[in-house]
Motif scaffolding. Structure first.
Motif, short mmCIF file in Angstrom:
data_model
loop_
_atom_site.label_atom_id
_atom_site.label_comp_id
_atom_site.label_asym_id
_atom_site.label_seq_id
_atom_site.Cartn_x
_atom_site.Cartn_y
_atom_site.Cartn_z
N ILE A 64 0.85 -1.19 0.00
CA ILE A 64 0.00 0.00 0.00
C ILE A 64 0.89 1.24 0.00
CG2 ILE A 64 -1.78 1.30 1.22
CD1 ILE A 64 -2.89 -1.23 2.30
N PHE A 65 0.71 2.07 -1.03
CA PHE A 65 1.50 3.29 -1.19
C PHE A 65 0.64 4.49 -0.78
CE2 PHE A 65 2.96 0.17 -4.17
CZ PHE A 65 4.35 0.29 -4.22
N SER A 66 1.25 5.44 -0.10
CA SER A 66 0.57 6.71 0.18
C SER A 66 1.43 7.84 -0.36
CB SER A 66 0.33 6.89 1.68
OG SER A 66 1.54 7.06 2.38
N GLY A 67 0.79 8.73 -1.15
CA GLY A 67 1.49 9.88 -1.68
C GLY A 67 2.05 9.66 -3.07
N GLY A 68 2.38 10.78 -3.72
CA GLY A 68 3.02 10.71 -5.03
C GLY A 68 2.08 10.54 -6.19
N LEU A 69 0.80 10.91 -6.03
CA LEU A 69 -0.17 10.77 -7.13
C LEU A 69 -0.57 12.12 -7.71
CD1 LEU A 69 -2.61 8.06 -5.68
CD2 LEU A 69 -0.49 7.74 -6.97
N GLY A 70 0.06 13.20 -7.27
CA GLY A 70 -0.33 14.55 -7.67
C GLY A 70 0.16 14.95 -9.05
N PRO A 71 0.05 16.25 -9.38
CA PRO A 71 0.32 16.72 -10.75
C PRO A 71 1.76 17.13 -11.02
CG PRO A 71 -0.64 18.50 -9.48
CD PRO A 71 -0.58 17.31 -8.57
N THR A 72 2.61 17.22 -10.01
CA THR A 72 3.95 17.78 -10.22
C THR A 72 4.96 16.69 -10.57
OG1 THR A 72 4.47 17.63 -7.86
CG2 THR A 72 3.44 19.67 -8.64
#
Length: 413
Positions: A64-72
């Motif tokens: 399970i990964f959390s974070g790193g799905l944004g636009p930058t």
């Protein structure tokens, strides 16, 4: 199912934010019977994340990964996972439509990089984001499952509760339910509690017994797998009765209870009230109660008597007591408890006086006296608390509340 949680973000490694997502996910996974074996934090570096994914795939069934799905550009979780599983990224049209609508409703121009948030690994099961833009997703790879969730807790928590947990339960066959009950303890340490229950803990299978220490408190989560909630509750009750027989005097509540919420509830039911005279805690015990909705039915008022002058003028503590035995003494606590009850007009009076440090006076750091009065009887308890200043103050406030609960349970002072 062996699970591990991989948090992505350099800000976590720099200590700029705390990794609360991992704590939340571990708690939720435990509730449905999935064990977490590893927690990892990786910075915003694709190569290091790729290596971590390969290691995790070799040892765990669920990542399970959390974070790193944004636009930058530094949001690279799904790109790296796609590389690891050999799949391309494709646009999820529903997610893209939601993102476009989000900007349109707010009259904002959507920059091109926001389209990146609608990318998902080809063949993945998409988890809608009801509180943000980037969707989550789960991809199966060689019998392993990789779940990607957004980083902001306000997006991750509802997404995992609403979509992630049902997905994981479907993987487990849906044949059984997983049901938990939390027992809350005060007045006994984690090691002492474990010693009393060690044979039960060592022999646990179903239900499982999971102790957890908090600030001055201990909880035990009992979790059972069964064909129905009723059957699971019956199984839990059997173990709970064994625990109660050994350490029941330290149990003050269950599940979402807190010391303050239980005291407010118990006093409200009885139509009784309490008033605090707080010296070392500076109003903390009163704050704990007033944070509970409906506390006005239980807490009539308090006096923060931090200085000797206020103890003398507002609570009538004789000057000779303050000059001889001192403000940090059983005599002072007794008078404070009796006087705060009389002056505020409450059913009970509770006093807290002590030395929290960090610089010791004539009394040792951690020495605390709790006075409790019902108008007929007054008891004083001496405590030797450990920790830094804030910890001593919090523990003293909790001891004061627990003292009141004990007296209610025993039927008087």
């Amino acid at each position: 199912m062996r699970a591990e949680i991989i948090a992505v973000g350099t800000e976590l490694l720099l200590g700029q934010i705390a990794n609360t997502n991992a704590q939340f996910l571990s708690q939720k996974l435990a509730e449905i019977g999935i064990g977490v074996y590893y927690h990892t934090v990786v910075g915003d570096n694709a190569d290091r994340l790729y290596v971590q994914i390969q290691e995790a795939l070799n040892r765990s069934d669920l990542l399970i990964f959390s974070g790193g799905l944004g636009p930058t550009k530094d949001d690279l979780t799904k790109e790296t996972v796609a590389r690891a599983v050999g799949k391309p990224l494709v646009h999820d049209e529903q997610a893209l439509a939601r993102i476009i609508a989000y900007f349109k409703q707010r009259g904002m121009t959507m920059t091109e990089n926001n389209r990146k948030q609608a990318l998902v690994v080809e063949g993945s099961h998409v988890l809608p984001n009801d509180h943000g833009m980037a969707p989550g997703m789960v991809i199966e790879h060689k019998g392993k499952h990789l779940m990607m969730l957004p980083g902001p807790p306000r997006e991750l928590h509802p997404m995992f509760n609403t979509y992630g947990i049902p997905y994981l339960l479907s993987l487990m066959g849906g044949k059984n339910v997983v049901h938990s009950k939390v027992l809350r303890f005060f007045g006994i340490g984690e090691s002492a509690l474990e010693e009393e229950l060690i044979d039960l803990i060592d022999s646990q299978t179903n239900p499982t017994i999971a102790p957890l220490a908090a600030e001055g408190e201990v909880t035990i989560r009992l979790t059972a797998k069964a064909k129905s909630v009723v059957e699971a509750e019956t199984m839990i009750r059997s173990v709970e009765e064994q625990i109660e027989a050994r350490v029941g005097q330290f149990i003050y509540g269950y599940d979402d209870d807190s010391l303050a919420s239980v005291l407010v509830r118990e006093l409200s039911v009885r139509g009784e009230t309490v008033a605090f005279a707080e010296s070392v805690t500076g109003g903390l015990a009163s704050h704990l109660l007033t944070s509970i909705p409906g506390s006005s039915a239980a807490l009539k008022g308090s006096i923060i008597c931090y200085t000797n002058e206020v103890k003398e003028k507002q609570l009538g503590v004789p000057r000779d007591v303050l000059q001889t035995t001192g403000a940090v003494s059983g005599d002072a606590a007794r008078i404070m408890a009796e006087q705060v009850r009389l002056r505020i007009g409450s059913t009970y009076g509770i006093a807290i006086t002590g030395e929290a440090g960090p610089h010791a006076s004539e009394k040792s750091i951690g020495l605390v006296y709790i006075g409790a009065s019902d108008g007929k009887h007054t008891n004083v308890r001496e405590l030797r608390l450990s920790g830094q200043r804030a910890a001593i103050q919090l523990r003293a406030a909790k001891h004061a509340i627990f003292t009141m609960l004990e007296r209610i349970k025993k039927g008087g002072f």
